[in-house]
Scaffold this active site. Sequence first.
Site, PDB file in Angstrom:
ATOM      1  N   CYS A 153       3.783  28.571  57.380  1.00  0.00           N
ATOM      2  CA  CYS A 153       3.357  28.629  55.978  1.00  0.00           C
ATOM      3  C   CYS A 153       4.540  28.205  55.122  1.00  0.00           C
ATOM      4  O   CYS A 153       5.603  28.831  55.165  1.00  0.00           O
ATOM      5  CB  CYS A 153       2.911  30.036  55.599  1.00  0.00           C
ATOM      6  SG  CYS A 153       2.584  30.224  53.818  1.00  0.00           S
ATOM      7  N   GLN A 260       8.497  42.837  44.510  1.00  0.00           N
ATOM      8  CA  GLN A 260       8.319  41.451  44.069  1.00  0.00           C
ATOM      9  C   GLN A 260       8.519  40.497  45.250  1.00  0.00           C
ATOM     10  O   GLN A 260       9.484  40.624  46.005  1.00  0.00           O
ATOM     11  CB  GLN A 260       9.319  41.124  42.961  1.00  0.00           C
ATOM     12  CG  GLN A 260       9.166  41.958  41.702  1.00  0.00           C
ATOM     13  CD  GLN A 260       7.921  41.628  40.908  1.00  0.00           C
ATOM     14  OE1 GLN A 260       7.381  40.528  41.008  1.00  0.00           O
ATOM     15  NE2 GLN A 260       7.460  42.581  40.112  1.00  0.00           N
ATOM     16  N   CYS A 381       0.529  39.467  35.108  1.00  0.00           N
ATOM     17  CA  CYS A 381       0.245  38.522  36.184  1.00  0.00           C
ATOM     18  C   CYS A 381      -1.111  37.852  35.985  1.00  0.00           C
ATOM     19  O   CYS A 381      -1.636  37.227  36.898  1.00  0.00           O
ATOM     20  CB  CYS A 381       0.314  39.199  37.552  1.00  0.00           C
ATOM     21  SG  CYS A 381      -0.780  40.631  37.715  1.00  0.00           S
TER      22      CYS A 381
END
Length: 425
Positions: A153, A260, A381
């Site tokens: 990924c 985070q 967000c």
Amino acid sequence: MSENPLRVNIEKLVYGGFGLTRYDGKALLVRFAAPRELVEVEIIKEKKDYAEGIVKKVVLPSKDRREAPCPYYGVCGGCQIQHLNYEAQLKVKKEILLENLYRIGKLKEVNYLGELPSEKEFNYRTRVQFKVQDKKLGFFKWDTRDVVDINECLLAHEEINALIPSLRKLVEAIPDLQEVHVNYSPTRDEFTLKLLTITHTDENLLKALKNEVLPEKVVGIGNYAKVGMSHVKRYAIGREHIFIDVGKWKFRVSMDSFFQVNYTLWERFLNEALEFSGSYRRAVDLHCGVGFFTIPLSEKGNFIEGADANPSAVKDAEYNARLNGMDNLAFSEATAYKFLKKRAGDVLDLVVLDPPRSGLLKEELELLIKNKPERIVYISCNPSTFARDLRILLRGGYELKGVKLIDNFPQTYHVESIALLEVKE
């Protein structure tokens, strides 16, 4: 679905990473389009108010279009705007943020303070949730629950990608494995793994796999059951947490706690929040997690309280306060609403908010306006719920002093921001 491709001009990108145009008198949202380009589109969904399509051919490409670096792009549902160069991604996110503030927040003018770009547009994630299906390890495809089998990924940290061959051995050894959640500390070079299985996995098997299959830097493994949207721990082997360093600050992060994900922004993001917050006498940090903002903020005032509904995060936060030698703060296991209601009438100089994508509850906004702290630092967000909440706060006596884009998630449609609100004089 349309039999013949439709040729359209893309106006702009909107939240979700879709190109926007018009079709048959309604909005058409187009996947893998770029602003101001001519494309041929296949309609794949028809709704009453809008349609959804996918680019089949680029007739006149945007100058910002590129060949997506990831071989799984377009099949895997994890990325939405990888076909744009990074500079264009930042520009698009800025436009989406400001458009939401104008359209939903009714703000005609905004003191936009620029962007905080990721230092790396790839390999920035330290937390990844792999799906497992029919011996495949990867992520869900667009619109389905089918898993794309991947070898790498591009968003994941290089060390997480290096762990994938070992994870495949877990997939082979554990027949009912559903998900593997990887949490990595780049500052300590250590991992924890959460393994979600349908049935109880034999503890001796996991111990053997940890010793024989996984590298020593995997310090702990948890066996979990998936119950609805919750993860219920059956047992854990080894250490249930990793340690992360951000500048001079140290944080313990347990398997069930949030941190985070973009490590290239940790220190700069924290500094932005500290600068926005200023000094205070008494402050509150809602949705505080493990104390990422709370603990550094405690240096700048007399007393700060943090609150989070996640008991694991609160335990970590309390530990982290001691770890960093800070004693002028306290943490509570509570929702934002419960905490604000309990503190109604208290004099607060500062409230820091970092709500989920759904934003603040109506009742939470009412309590904030009633209590009227001098400053609010709102970390968002989701630009649409942020704009909605902002409109209510501005009506309630606040003014927006400034907003900055935080690009925590390059290659995706996610738009994060940080804003400062102050009581109108």
